[in-house]
Design a protein around this motif. Structure first.
Motif, mmCIF file in Angstrom:
data_model
loop_
_atom_site.group_PDB
_atom_site.id
_atom_site.type_symbol
_atom_site.label_atom_id
_atom_site.label_comp_id
_atom_site.label_asym_id
_atom_site.label_seq_id
_atom_site.Cartn_x
_atom_site.Cartn_y
_atom_site.Cartn_z
ATOM 1 N N SER A 1 0.852 -1.186 0.000
ATOM 2 C CA SER A 1 0.000 0.000 0.000
ATOM 3 C C SER A 1 0.886 1.234 0.000
ATOM 4 C CB SER A 1 -0.910 0.001 1.237
ATOM 5 O OG SER A 1 -0.132 -0.033 2.407
ATOM 6 N N GLY A 2 0.677 2.136 -0.952
ATOM 7 C CA GLY A 2 1.497 3.342 -1.064
ATOM 8 C C GLY A 2 0.641 4.580 -0.926
ATOM 9 N N GLY A 3 1.110 5.655 -1.540
ATOM 10 C CA GLY A 3 0.369 6.904 -1.464
ATOM 11 C C GLY A 3 0.779 7.721 -0.266
ATOM 12 N N GLY A 4 -0.031 8.715 0.061
ATOM 13 C CA GLY A 4 0.298 9.564 1.193
ATOM 14 C C GLY A 4 -0.285 10.957 1.013
ATOM 15 N N VAL A 5 0.473 11.961 1.437
ATOM 16 C CA VAL A 5 0.013 13.347 1.451
ATOM 17 C C VAL A 5 0.879 14.196 0.522
ATOM 18 C CG1 VAL A 5 -0.270 15.394 2.894
ATOM 19 C CG2 VAL A 5 -0.878 13.129 3.786
ATOM 20 N N THR A 6 0.243 14.967 -0.366
ATOM 21 C CA THR A 6 0.972 15.893 -1.263
ATOM 22 C C THR A 6 0.300 17.274 -1.256
ATOM 23 O OG1 THR A 6 -0.355 15.126 -3.137
ATOM 24 C CG2 THR A 6 1.771 14.050 -2.784
ATOM 25 N N TRP A 7 1.103 18.315 -1.527
ATOM 26 C CA TRP A 7 0.604 19.693 -1.562
ATOM 27 C C TRP A 7 0.079 20.010 -2.962
ATOM 28 C CZ3 TRP A 7 -1.227 23.601 0.933
ATOM 29 C CH2 TRP A 7 -1.226 24.872 0.378
ATOM 30 N N VAL B 1 -4.313 7.061 -1.040
ATOM 31 C CA VAL B 1 -3.660 5.819 -0.623
ATOM 32 C C VAL B 1 -3.824 4.792 -1.734
ATOM 33 C CG1 VAL B 1 -3.692 3.913 1.017
ATOM 34 C CG2 VAL B 1 -4.052 6.222 1.830
ATOM 35 N N LYS B 2 -2.749 4.037 -2.000
ATOM 36 C CA LYS B 2 -2.847 2.898 -2.912
ATOM 37 C C LYS B 2 -2.966 1.640 -2.059
ATOM 38 C CE LYS B 2 -0.721 0.675 -6.902
ATOM 39 N NZ LYS B 2 0.454 0.633 -7.807
ATOM 40 N N TYR B 3 -4.072 0.922 -2.246
ATOM 41 C CA TYR B 3 -4.341 -0.253 -1.418
ATOM 42 C C TYR B 3 -4.872 -1.376 -2.291
ATOM 43 C CZ TYR B 3 -6.639 -3.259 2.049
ATOM 44 O OH TYR B 3 -7.039 -4.326 2.802
ATOM 45 N N ALA B 4 -4.239 -2.556 -2.201
ATOM 46 C CA ALA B 4 -4.656 -3.729 -2.986
ATOM 47 C C ALA B 4 -4.726 -3.401 -4.473
ATOM 48 C CB ALA B 4 -5.994 -4.276 -2.489
ATOM 49 N N ASN B 5 -3.669 -2.697 -4.950
ATOM 50 C CA ASN B 5 -3.520 -2.337 -6.375
ATOM 51 C C ASN B 5 -4.567 -1.352 -6.870
ATOM 52 O OD1 ASN B 5 -1.214 -3.927 -6.817
ATOM 53 N ND2 ASN B 5 -2.466 -5.765 -7.110
ATOM 54 N N LYS B 6 -5.234 -0.643 -5.963
ATOM 55 C CA LYS B 6 -6.196 0.391 -6.349
ATOM 56 C C LYS B 6 -5.871 1.684 -5.620
ATOM 57 C CE LYS B 6 -10.145 -2.638 -7.382
ATOM 58 N NZ LYS B 6 -11.563 -2.938 -7.067
ATOM 59 N N SER B 7 -6.065 2.828 -6.311
ATOM 60 C CA SER B 7 -5.838 4.133 -5.697
ATOM 61 C C SER B 7 -7.128 4.643 -5.072
ATOM 62 C CB SER B 7 -5.339 5.132 -6.753
ATOM 63 O OG SER B 7 -4.051 4.751 -7.213
ATOM 64 N N HIS B 8 -7.023 5.137 -3.852
ATOM 65 C CA HIS B 8 -8.175 5.652 -3.117
ATOM 66 C C HIS B 8 -7.923 7.125 -2.793
ATOM 67 C CE1 HIS B 8 -9.859 1.564 -2.356
ATOM 68 N NE2 HIS B 8 -8.578 1.234 -2.447
ATOM 69 N N PRO C 1 -6.041 -2.898 7.081
ATOM 70 C CA PRO C 1 -4.675 -3.368 7.335
ATOM 71 C C PRO C 1 -4.089 -4.065 6.114
ATOM 72 C CG PRO C 1 -6.282 -4.757 8.443
ATOM 73 C CD PRO C 1 -7.033 -3.558 7.933
ATOM 74 N N SER C 2 -2.771 -3.998 6.021
ATOM 75 C CA SER C 2 -2.094 -4.572 4.853
ATOM 76 C C SER C 2 -1.765 -6.044 5.064
ATOM 77 C CB SER C 2 -0.811 -3.799 4.560
ATOM 78 O OG SER C 2 0.048 -3.845 5.676
ATOM 79 N N LYS C 3 -2.474 -6.675 5.971
ATOM 80 C CA LYS C 3 -2.300 -8.107 6.217
ATOM 81 C C LYS C 3 -3.648 -8.804 6.091
ATOM 82 C CE LYS C 3 2.096 -8.110 7.703
ATOM 83 N NZ LYS C 3 3.168 -8.940 7.138
#
Length: 544
Positions: free
Chosen positions: A132-138, A149-156, A179-181
């Protein structure tokens, strides 16, 4: 009848396979503390005095003298009966943090707590999801902070926020909720083997785990040994000592437990080749005398014709040459078991360095172990033990496995005398006779179900489906078999729970089918130990 067609049976089978059980065992154990070891002649001099002593021990709940004996029963009954055996085992409980020693096929050691084994066995293995990737950007154009957030190969996309802290909080909340588990049940978890020990030679071996059980919240005691090992278990849990199996609650400071250790292995060089050949010839000459036409392998407990059995030195020749020509050290063994045991002994004899064995370790303290959820293992035979925190402990359940052999087509259908109708509420109910129509319905419905399920089982086997998969279609009315080993004290406790008697101080309401097993076991035991059985009945059928 065609072997592939189901058979319908209305009774159970209980056979005494072997035993060392008599009233004199109780008398010897009780009198050794006051009169020293006595001869059988001395003990039998005054039968009334012996009868009175056994009755006194039973009445005043002096239990340990009733444990110096052993009985092994072969039980054949419907599967649901064995679930009752399993569910109502008394004691046999370890604290969740007890470390179990696991051994791979290559001999590699690792350890897991028994609570962790239970979780993995029943609930699955924690497995990482795709990252899971992603985060905060200005976002300069909007003048705000973007959360995604990128979760389970999808962007949210989680929206725009006035402050960075607010955006990070939204991301953190999302990850907490997702959770990523994940939990997955992996077959490899159920292929674990534990370290166990040959109870004759005390050499280490390995045994497959058959089940991991949660045994309920129990009061525990805490044993600590001279080497620093400790074990928290219920007072009824059996631990191995130099004198054999004993209940943890009966041990005292100074008593010894058998614990994991190492030693120099025995060597084949100690037995000259000519002597080894002579021992082999002598052993072959004992076959007709010591093996019956149909006999039982002492390692797997299955029956075979004489030509498929060999005589096995229970204590290996390399381990104790004095027992090489001792007929009492010879037991029948089927070819696969004998080959496996011999290969292991030869590999041990030829291997340099040290080997794993069990050695005595004195107890230095016994304390209260608290109260918490407890667990237990069931392991494959012939040695039903395992290591918990480095101490050899026992399991008590060994049922036929449908993973390794095709299950026979025997199914249970209640006989006409079986009461079918339950009246009243739990704890107060009674069973009454069923009508002819109800018995007819039960018989026809069960037989139809059995035929259909066994036909599906056979069809899957013929198609090459693994036995452990195909057996899932078979109902709990299928007959299975089990070897149950106990002493008189543990058998009395089982009988107090699984039989209904007007003479019992504490009433019990067993299912009729397990009561049928208990009644047959009691009849055998009463013949072996008549004075002990009479005292059990006279004192309200309560185990000491």
């Amino acid at each position: 009848m065609d072997d592939s067609q189901p058979r319908f049976l209305d009774d159970v089978t209980v056979e005494l396979v072997r035993h060392s059980a008599s009233d004199t065992d109780v008398l010897w154990a009780a009198r050794v503390s006051t009169a020293g070891e006595q001869s059988l002649e001395e003990i039998n001099k005054d039968p009334e005095r012996s009868k009175g002593l056994i009755n006194y021990l039973m009445r005043d709940r002096h239990g340990s003298p009733f444990e110096h004996n052993s009985m092994t029963f072969f039980v054949r009954a419907p599967i649901f009966v064995f679930r009752e055996f399993h569910r109502h085992r008394v004691g046999w409980c370890l604290a969740g943090d007890s470390e179990i020693t696991l051994v791979s096929e290559k001999g590699n050691i690792r350890r897991r707590t028994i609570a962790e084994l239970y979780r993995l066995w029943h609930h699955g293995v924690e497995d990482a999801l795709p990252s899971s990737g992603g985060g905060v950007t200005w976002k300069k154009s909007a003048g705000k902070w973007s959360a995604q957030v990128k979760y389970a190969n999808k962007s949210h996309y989680l929206g725009l926020h006035e402050t960075r802290e607010a955006a990070e909080r939204v991301v953190a909340e999302f990850r907490a909720e997702h959770p990523s588990k994940r939990l997955r049940k992996l077959a490899s978890v159920r292929r674990n083997h534990v370290r166990c020990y040959d109870e004759t030679t005390l050499l280490a071996s390995r045994a497959r785990i058959l089940d991991v059980m949660e045994s309920g919240v129990k009061r525990l005691i805490h044993l600590t040994t001279e080497s620093g090992r400790s074990l928290r278990c219920s007072v009824d849990h059996a631990v191995l000592t130099p004198e054999g199996w004993r209940k943890a609650g009966e041990l005292e400071v100074g008593d010894q437990l058998m614990a994991a250790a190492t030693a120099v292995p025995p060597s084949e060089a100690l037995v000259p080749p000519s002597l080894r050949r002579g021992i082999g010839v002598w052993t072959s000459m004992q076959r007709l005398r010591l093996i019956r036409e149909t006999d039982t392998c002492h390692l797997c407990f299955r029956s075979f014709p004489r030509e498929e059995l060999a005589l096995d030195h229970v204590v290996p020749v390399a381990a104790n040459l004095l027992k090489a020509l001792d007929p009492s050290n010879l037991m029948p063994a089927c070819s696969p078991c004998h080959r496996k045991k011999s290969d292991a002994e030869q590999a041990l004899a030829k291997r340099g360095g040290k080997v794993s064995i069990a050695k005595p370790d004195p107890i230095v303290s016994i304390e209260d172990g608290g109260e918490e959820m407890t667990y237990d293992l069931s392991v494959e035979g012939p040695w039903h033990n395992f290591l918990a925190n480095g101490i050899v402990v026992h399991n008590s359940y060994n049922e036929e496995s449908g993973r390794y052999r095709e299950l026979q087509s025997d199914f249970y259908v209640p006989g006409r005398e079986r009461r079918l109708v339950q009246e009243g509420r739990p704890g107060k109910y009674v069973f009454v006779e069923g009508t002819d129509e109800q018995h007819k319905l039960v018989t026809e419905a069960m037989e139809a179900s059995y035929r259909q399920s066994y036909a599906a089982y056979q069809e899957m086997l013929e198609a090459g489906v693994a036995r452990e998969v195909a057996r899932a279609v078979l109902p709990v009315g299928l007959f299975s078999s089990m070897y149950a080993t106990c002493n008189a004290r543990s058998l009395m406790h089982f009988l107090s729970l699984r039989t209904k008697s007007e003479q019992a101080k504490v009433p019990s309401f067993p299912q009729r089918e397990i009561e049928m097993v208990a009644e047959k076991m009691e009849a055998v035991w009463a013949g072996l130990m008549p004075l002990t059985h009479a005292a059990f009945v006279a004192n309200g059928r309560v185990a000491p």
